[in-house]
Design an enzyme around this catalytic site. Structure first.
Site, PDB file in Angstrom:
ATOM      1  CE  LYS A 192      -3.656  -2.400  -0.421  1.00 24.94           C
ATOM      2  NZ  LYS A 192      -4.431  -3.118   0.578  1.00 24.94           N
TER       3      LYS A 192
HETATM    4  C1  PLP Z   1      -5.495  -4.234   0.804  1.00 22.61           C
HETATM    5  C2  PLP Z   1      -6.967  -4.025   0.819  1.00 22.61           C
HETATM    6  C3  PLP Z   1      -7.757  -4.344   1.926  1.00 22.61           C
HETATM    7  C4  PLP Z   1      -7.238  -5.126   3.084  1.00 22.61           C
HETATM    8  O1  PLP Z   1      -6.157  -4.539   3.706  1.00 22.61           O
HETATM    9  P1  PLP Z   1      -5.353  -5.425   4.774  1.00 22.61           P
HETATM   10  O2  PLP Z   1      -4.598  -4.384   5.554  1.00 22.61           O
HETATM   11  O3  PLP Z   1      -4.461  -6.333   4.006  1.00 22.61           O
HETATM   12  O4  PLP Z   1      -6.341  -6.142   5.603  1.00 22.61           O
HETATM   13  C5  PLP Z   1      -9.090  -4.017   1.917  1.00 22.61           C
HETATM   14  N1  PLP Z   1      -9.654  -3.417   0.858  1.00 22.61           N
HETATM   15  C6  PLP Z   1      -8.938  -3.104  -0.243  1.00 22.61           C
HETATM   16  C7  PLP Z   1      -9.621  -2.425  -1.379  1.00 22.61           C
HETATM   17  C8  PLP Z   1      -7.577  -3.413  -0.307  1.00 22.61           C
HETATM   18  O5  PLP Z   1      -6.878  -3.141  -1.410  1.00 22.61           O
END
Ligand code: PLP
Length: 392
Positions: A192
């Site tokens: 991210k």
């Molecule tokens: C990465 C992601 C999540 C989940 O995030 P985590 O921190 O891995 O639980 C939820 N929604 C979207 C759209 C994502 O890209």
């Protein structure tokens, strides 16, 4: 000679940018003896609230965005018999948390211009059972939050924003996280826009929601471990008020987050530059380039750079992906829409025809690598490979 014959190292699809400050802070956490939720997590929550820059915002650190979304819906009282509306064009985490609570998911189509949830489709999906809307700021481009919040207000629905892609993203000049939703959840997963390895932040202005989420984050204990062990009056006593979860963030992870957060605006500037370089170099190809914010001056977080083949592209999406892989470039597809996955498809008897825009976008889309450690030369290499796929 094709690019595949050259010796260039593999260019990964995503890489985090972790510096010496993050590393030193993690080492300090390890040496301190306090490795689970403690002072660094507290500091990270305070810094995150300060980053959003609004009074009265509660930032609650959790060990994933998935956990944060679950806690938000739980605190809002979502349960069996309820329906929650979200986009089919997302990662399964957005929707699975609704099922954790025994509620049902109503998947709706996207607006092909933005790849975000279509407000008109939200409105059409509302039933007497609908309790909440979960917009996802796809790729880091803000959802039309005026439309979503207006629908929610008119129908008495809660709004939980999945902001996993959206740090920092603005809607009409306001940071996602400061809009009038019930809760907003950010992800610090490895790929991210900032990372703590695994982690997330639940943001809310609702003091009751915040209090419930804090209790449910740690086993349903009425105070968190840090308070218990550092209270002025030694205290061994606690009460369990609910069967809570184990969703707290560690200080090891928060140590990374403290420094990633300081860099996240700079990361956005770099991502924007890379996106502009891609835009310029791909403009003459039969590709739909990523949509940009509709309001001038708004920030796009550029978590993803997604191109779509136009109808007259002359090659298929899979051919484009094969060329990129052959040239040693990591790519991905965001997302295989939920309506195509066996669980969601079977659970709700879903047909692709019900999601024409998501389906069409999925069949034509490729996510190109875009991350702060990429150089201009890396972008140019990806562009050359894309051009090669088109025979240019
Ligand atoms: C990465 C992601 C999540 C989940 O995030 P985590 O921190 O891995 O639980 C939820 N929604 C979207 C759209 C994502 O890209």
């Amino acid at each position: 000679m094709s690019q595949a014959d050259t010796q260039l190292p593999f260019l990964p699809f995503a890489l985090p940018e972790i510096g010496e400050e993050e590393i030193s802070e993690v080492v300090e956490a390890l040496r301190s003896g306090w490795v689970t939720t403690g002072p660094k997590t507290r500091q990270f929550e305070q810094d995150f609230a300060a980053f959003l820059g609004e009074e009265g915002v509660h930032a609650i650190a959790v060990n994933s965005a998935t956990a944060g979304l679950h806690l938000a819906l739980e605190a809002l009282g979502i349960g069996p018999g309820d329906e929650v509306i979200t986009t089919t064009h997302t990662f399964t985490a957005t929707a699975e948390v609704v099922r954790y609570l025994g509620a049902d998911v109503k998947l709706v189509d996207i607006d092909p211009a933005t790849l975000n949830i279509d407000p008109a489709a939200i409105e059409a999906a509302i039933t007497p059972r609908t309790k909440a809307i979960m917009p996802v700021h796809y790729a880091g481009l803000a959802v039309d939050m005026d439309a979503v919040l207006d629908i929610a207000a008119r129908h008495g629905l809660k709004v939980v924003e999945d902001a996993a892609h959206a740090l920092p993203t603005t809607w009409k000049g306001q940071l996602v996280g400061t809009l009038r939703s019930d809760a907003v959840v950010f992800s610090f997963y490895a790929n991210k826009t900032m990372t703590t390895g695994e982690g997330g932040m639940l943001v809310t202005r609702d003091a009751q929601l915040a209090a419930r989420a804090k209790v449910m984050r740690l086993h349903g204990i009425n105070r968190d471990a840090f308070d218990r062990f550092t209270a002025k009056v030694p205290s061994w006593y606690y009460e369990i008020v609910a069967p809570g979860f184990k969703y707290n963030l560690t200080d090891i992870a928060a140590a990374m987050g403290l420094h990633q957060l300081k860099r996240v605006q700079g990361f956005q500037v770099k991502r924007e530059q890379l996106a502009q370089r891609f835009d310029a170099a791909l403009a003459d190809l039969p590709l739909t380039l990523p949509p940009r914010p509709v309001h001038a001056g708004d920030l796009h977080a550029w978590h993803l750079y997604v191109v779509r083949l136009k109808d007259d592209a002359g090659i298929t999406r899979d051919q484009l992906i094969e060329t990129l892989f052959a040239d040693g470039i990591g790519v991905s597809v965001h997302y295989i829409p939920l309506h195509l996955h066996p669980y969601w498809k079977e659970r709700y008897a879903l047909q692709p025809e019900s999601f024409p825009h998501s389906q069409k976008a999925y069949e034509r889309m490729v996510s190109l690598p875009l991350y702060t450690r990429m150089t201009d030369a890396d972008v140019d290499r990806v562009v050359a490979s894309v051009r090669r796929a088109f025979g240019r």
